[in-house]
Design a protein around this motif. Structure first.
Motif, PDB file in Angstrom:
ATOM      1  N   SER A 279       0.833  -1.209   0.000  1.00 35.83           N
ATOM      2  CA  SER A 279       0.000   0.000   0.000  1.00 35.83           C
ATOM      3  C   SER A 279       0.866   1.258   0.000  1.00 35.83           C
ATOM      4  O   SER A 279       0.582   2.222  -0.716  1.00 35.83           O
ATOM      5  CB  SER A 279      -0.925   0.004   1.219  1.00 35.83           C
ATOM      6  OG  SER A 279      -1.828  -1.077   1.157  1.00 35.83           O
ATOM      7  N   ILE A 280       1.927   1.249   0.796  1.00 36.34           N
ATOM      8  CA  ILE A 280       2.806   2.419   0.874  1.00 36.34           C
ATOM      9  C   ILE A 280       3.518   2.655  -0.457  1.00 36.34           C
ATOM     10  O   ILE A 280       3.589   3.788  -0.950  1.00 36.34           O
ATOM     11  CB  ILE A 280       3.811   2.253   2.028  1.00 36.34           C
ATOM     12  CG1 ILE A 280       3.090   2.444   3.371  1.00 36.34           C
ATOM     13  CG2 ILE A 280       4.977   3.235   1.900  1.00 36.34           C
ATOM     14  CD1 ILE A 280       3.934   2.195   4.578  1.00 36.34           C
TER      15      ILE A 280
ATOM     16  N   SER B 130      -7.470   2.610   5.674  1.00 33.70           N
ATOM     17  CA  SER B 130      -6.807   1.584   6.490  1.00 33.70           C
ATOM     18  C   SER B 130      -5.543   2.086   7.175  1.00 33.70           C
ATOM     19  O   SER B 130      -4.782   1.292   7.731  1.00 33.70           O
ATOM     20  CB  SER B 130      -6.448   0.375   5.609  1.00 33.70           C
ATOM     21  OG  SER B 130      -7.576  -0.132   4.951  1.00 33.70           O
ATOM     22  N   THR B 131      -5.299   3.402   7.162  1.00 30.88           N
ATOM     23  CA  THR B 131      -4.073   3.909   7.782  1.00 30.88           C
ATOM     24  C   THR B 131      -4.293   5.331   8.260  1.00 30.88           C
ATOM     25  O   THR B 131      -5.413   5.841   8.256  1.00 30.88           O
ATOM     26  CB  THR B 131      -2.907   3.834   6.770  1.00 30.88           C
ATOM     27  OG1 THR B 131      -1.695   4.167   7.437  1.00 30.88           O
ATOM     28  CG2 THR B 131      -3.114   4.778   5.593  1.00 30.88           C
TER      29      THR B 131
ATOM     30  N   LEU C  49       1.897   6.540   8.388  1.00 26.57           N
ATOM     31  CA  LEU C  49       2.688   6.679   7.167  1.00 26.57           C
ATOM     32  C   LEU C  49       4.027   7.348   7.447  1.00 26.57           C
ATOM     33  O   LEU C  49       5.082   6.895   6.985  1.00 26.57           O
ATOM     34  CB  LEU C  49       1.908   7.482   6.123  1.00 26.57           C
ATOM     35  CG  LEU C  49       0.669   6.811   5.506  1.00 26.57           C
ATOM     36  CD1 LEU C  49      -0.019   7.765   4.548  1.00 26.57           C
ATOM     37  CD2 LEU C  49       1.054   5.527   4.766  1.00 26.57           C
ATOM     38  N   VAL C  50       3.982   8.434   8.187  1.00 25.47           N
ATOM     39  CA  VAL C  50       5.207   9.196   8.463  1.00 25.47           C
ATOM     40  C   VAL C  50       6.206   8.360   9.246  1.00 25.47           C
ATOM     41  O   VAL C  50       7.434   8.485   9.063  1.00 25.47           O
ATOM     42  CB  VAL C  50       4.861  10.497   9.219  1.00 25.47           C
ATOM     43  CG1 VAL C  50       6.132  11.192   9.712  1.00 25.47           C
ATOM     44  CG2 VAL C  50       4.069  11.435   8.319  1.00 25.47           C
ATOM     45  N   ASN C  51       5.696   7.492  10.101  1.00 23.73           N
ATOM     46  CA  ASN C  51       6.587   6.661  10.917  1.00 23.73           C
ATOM     47  C   ASN C  51       7.130   5.453  10.160  1.00 23.73           C
ATOM     48  O   ASN C  51       7.987   4.736  10.670  1.00 23.73           O
ATOM     49  CB  ASN C  51       5.855   6.172  12.170  1.00 23.73           C
ATOM     50  CG  ASN C  51       5.617   7.316  13.152  1.00 23.73           C
ATOM     51  OD1 ASN C  51       6.405   8.261  13.221  1.00 23.73           O
ATOM     52  ND2 ASN C  51       4.538   7.235  13.926  1.00 23.73           N
TER      53      ASN C  51
ATOM     54  N   SER D  17       6.595  12.543  -0.349  1.00 18.93           N
ATOM     55  CA  SER D  17       5.422  11.816  -0.825  1.00 18.93           C
ATOM     56  C   SER D  17       4.159  12.357  -0.165  1.00 18.93           C
ATOM     57  O   SER D  17       3.116  12.502  -0.821  1.00 18.93           O
ATOM     58  CB  SER D  17       5.565  10.314  -0.529  1.00 18.93           C
ATOM     59  OG  SER D  17       6.650   9.763  -1.243  1.00 18.93           O
ATOM     60  N   LEU D  18       4.245  12.695   1.131  1.00 19.45           N
ATOM     61  CA  LEU D  18       3.076  13.252   1.822  1.00 19.45           C
ATOM     62  C   LEU D  18       2.693  14.604   1.217  1.00 19.45           C
ATOM     63  O   LEU D  18       1.500  14.888   1.017  1.00 19.45           O
ATOM     64  CB  LEU D  18       3.378  13.409   3.320  1.00 19.45           C
ATOM     65  CG  LEU D  18       2.243  13.993   4.168  1.00 19.45           C
ATOM     66  CD1 LEU D  18       0.996  13.115   4.079  1.00 19.45           C
ATOM     67  CD2 LEU D  18       2.699  14.140   5.626  1.00 19.45           C
TER      68      LEU D  18
END
Length: 638
Positions: free
Chosen positions: A536-537, A569-570, A575-577, A585-586
């Motif tokens: 997913s990432i 789902s997140t 994500l950052v961690n 990307s963020l």
């Protein structure tokens, strides 16, 4: 005077012996040698290499050279009357062609050196007799030595052939020799060089030989087939294909169809049928799939050929070829000794041949698809059903081959990848065909790799049209999830849109992959498949990369839609961690949502209903998870 009183002594006069001729040929005066040559022609009619050598040594190459030059009007005695020159020329060419029946003489430098003046003569002469002997001479020299082939080519042989062949009678000795000269040049010289030097001449020759292929019913028909196949199926034939494609007169392609039908519908050797299929594949590449059907309108073809005959013959012959070749490939892979060069050579040869048959079946699938979309007209319902039955049988054979490979735990191979491609082409049009067998083999097919692939990509790529259609239903989603292949589709999409993306001819496949993933994500509650966090990432990062420099509204909305469903789902914190996710990307994702939601509440964002449907998914998702993504929320509300 009574002529009868002289006839008896003439009939009883002894014929000159070879020794008598040799004495004349060794004479000091040209008159003696000419007399000897006139007599010696009777000894030159056979293939007695020993006698030919004796005669050749007696007359000597210098005298033969002088004789030819005199006949061409270039010798010391060029002032002779044209009648004498014609006689010298005829005699010279006759004797040269006769001497060259001895390969040792034909391969000599003296004979090779005469190729240019003979070509010069051919452009001036229209008489069939002397022209035939010129072609005979050229064939014997070029067949005896590669130097002869090179000299013929470098002296403009292709131009002469292209100029003259269209004037020859069908199936004549001249046509036969011309075709053999072309075969020799193709066997000794690179087609890439020939195409670069003589593209126009080569295209003219193809049109002439195509007619021979159609109208003849003897060995020269097969010679024509071999020549056409060699020229049109080469790796260097693209310029020739284009030249033929734009040619205003399309009779040549009709002649090709007549010839292919004749080969495929008659009892000929399997190797010849394979040659006909290779040729058919090349012509379809030039003229399109419609070449397989249609009326043949040629005044010199008397036999009526039904418009669907070529299509049905090519399909049936391809089906048989595929069944035979796949069986032989399976034997070579799983039973035969693998450590011999002959086994490897045979395997690659059969692999190339089955690729031709696969390509033809793919083109027939495309043809039938186009006919179905245009609601028929080109073929009747009976023919349509025959084609569909033939395709079903063919795909069944290919699926059995894949089943055999699966049982032998084979996942790597271009033959396996080509099989998946063919199955994918068929399932793209009939996604529920062979349903149980496809379901059984789905996971295996998605794991197949080509010889040079480090991981599966093209196997997934080829099955995307089918996957996109089947995952529109819950059952199709469950099949894909149960095979554990959500990750394979996601990785395929990542390779298509992420950094270092794979270049493909049709960008439409990207949206097929997007739609497949979208179908799964929209039905994840019913299907209940575990989400792979790492996949997913990487998918989120690839989607951000894909849209960063894009102004295409469909791309922006599709990427936003998939991301919105993945965010369910997140969270931003998660994500950052994650060590594989970065602030760049963020920031890209924040800009993506700011762009896609900019027209929220203003109706269809880009004037397309499809984009409006996607926007509804994005806005619904945003309302669910916006509180978990402060950076994205800030960008949207800014």
């Amino acid at each position: 005077m009574d002529s009868r009183s002289h006839s008896q002594p003439e009939e009883s006069a002894p014929s000159p012996s070879l020794d008598d001729c040799l004495k004349l040929l060794k004479g000091e005066r040209d008159e003696q040698r000419l007399a000897g040559l006139l007599v010696v022609t009777k000894f030159c009619k056979g293939d007695d290499a020993v006698s030919l050598r004796k005669i050749y040594d007696a007359v000597g190459p210098r005298f033969l050279d002088r004789l030819l030059r005199t006949g061409l009007g270039k010798g010391i005695n060029s002032g002779n009357s044209s009648e004498n020159r014609d006689a010298y020329l005829q005699l010279s060419v006759t004797v040269l062609a006769a001497f060259c029946r001895a390969p040792e003489i034909a391969s000599s430098e003296d004979m090779v050196s005469k190729v240019p003046p003979i070509l010069e003569l051919m452009l001036k002469e229209s008489g069939t007799s002397i022209l035939e002997e010129c072609y005979e001479f050229l064939y014997l020299v070029t067949n005896a030595t590669g130097d002869g082939v090179t000299t013929l080519y470098e002296s403009g042989g292709m131009k002469v052939l292209a100029f003259q062949m269209s004037t020859f009678a069908d199936g004549s000795r001249l046509m036969e020799l011309a075709i053999r000269l072309l075969q020799l040049m193709l066997s000794k010289l690179s087609l890439e060089i020939i195409t670069n030097d003589y593209l126009s001449e080569l295209s003219t020759i193809v049109t002439v030989v195509a007619r021979e292929f159609a109208v003849l019913h003897n060995a020269l028909k097969f010679e024509s087939l071999h020549l056409l196949t060699a020229v049109l199926s080469s790796n260097y034939s693209a310029p020739l294909h284009e030249a033929l494609r734009v040619m205003p007169d399309s009779k040549w392609s009709m002649y090709m169809r007549v010839g292919v039908v004749a080969i495929l519908q008659n009892r000929v050797a399997p190797a010849e049928k394979l040659q006909a299929l290779i040729l058919a594949e090349s012509i379809v590449s030039i003229k399109g799939e419609e070449w397989l059907i249609g009326k043949i309108d040629l005044p010199d073809i008397q036999d009526s050929i039904p418009s669907d005959r070529c299509l049905l013959l090519v399909l049936e012959s391809s089906r048989v070829e595929i069944a035979v070749l796949l069986n032989e490939l399976a034997y070579l892979k799983y039973e035969a000794s693998k450590n011999t060069s002959s086994t490897a050579e045979s395997f690659f040869s059969k692999q190339r041949n089955v690729a031709i048959a696969f390509s033809l079946v793919e083109k027939i699938i495309r043809l039938i698809s186009n006919i179905a979309e245009s609601e028929g007209g080109l073929i009747d319902d009976n023919t349509f059903m025959k084609v569909m039955n033939g395709l079903n049988e063919t795909i069944g054979v290919v699926l059995e081959y894949l089943q055999d490979a699966k049982e032998h735990e084979q996942k790597k191979g271009n033959d396996l990848l080509a099989s998946v491609r063919l199955v994918g082409s068929y399932l793209a049009e009939t996604p529920h065909a062979c349903k149980e067998k496809v379901r059984e083999l789905l996971q295996y097919m998605l794991s197949i790799e080509g010889e040079d692939e480090p991981s599966p990509f093209y196997s997934v790529f080829f099955l995307l049209p089918m996957l996109c259609q089947t995952t529109m239903e819950i059952e199709g989603c469950k099949d894909l999830v149960s095979a554990g292949m959500y990750k394979a589709v996601a990785e395929c999409l990542i390779k298509l849109i992420g950094p270092g993306r794979v270049t493909v001819e049709d960008d439409g496949c990207i949206f097929l992959a997007c739609d497949t993933i979208l179908n799964l994500l929209l039905k994840k509650e019913q299907v209940r498949f575990p989400m792979d966090e790492s996949t997913s990432i990487h998918l989120l990062k690839a989607l951000a990369y894909w849209t960063e420099d894009s102004n295409d509204p469909t791309i922006i909305m599709m990427a936003s839609c998939i991301c919105a469903l993945l965010f369910d789902s997140t969270s931003e914190e998660a994500l950052v961690n994650n060590p594989y996710f970065d602030s760049n990307s963020l920031n890209s994702l924040s800009r993506l949502f700011a762009r896609s939601l900019a027209s929220w509440g203003q109706g269809a964002p880009y004037g397309k209903k499809e984009d409006m449907d996607l926007l509804e998914i994005v806005t619904a998702g945003y309302s669910r998870w916006a509180h978990r993504f402060p950076h994205i929320k800030e960008a949207v509300e800014r």
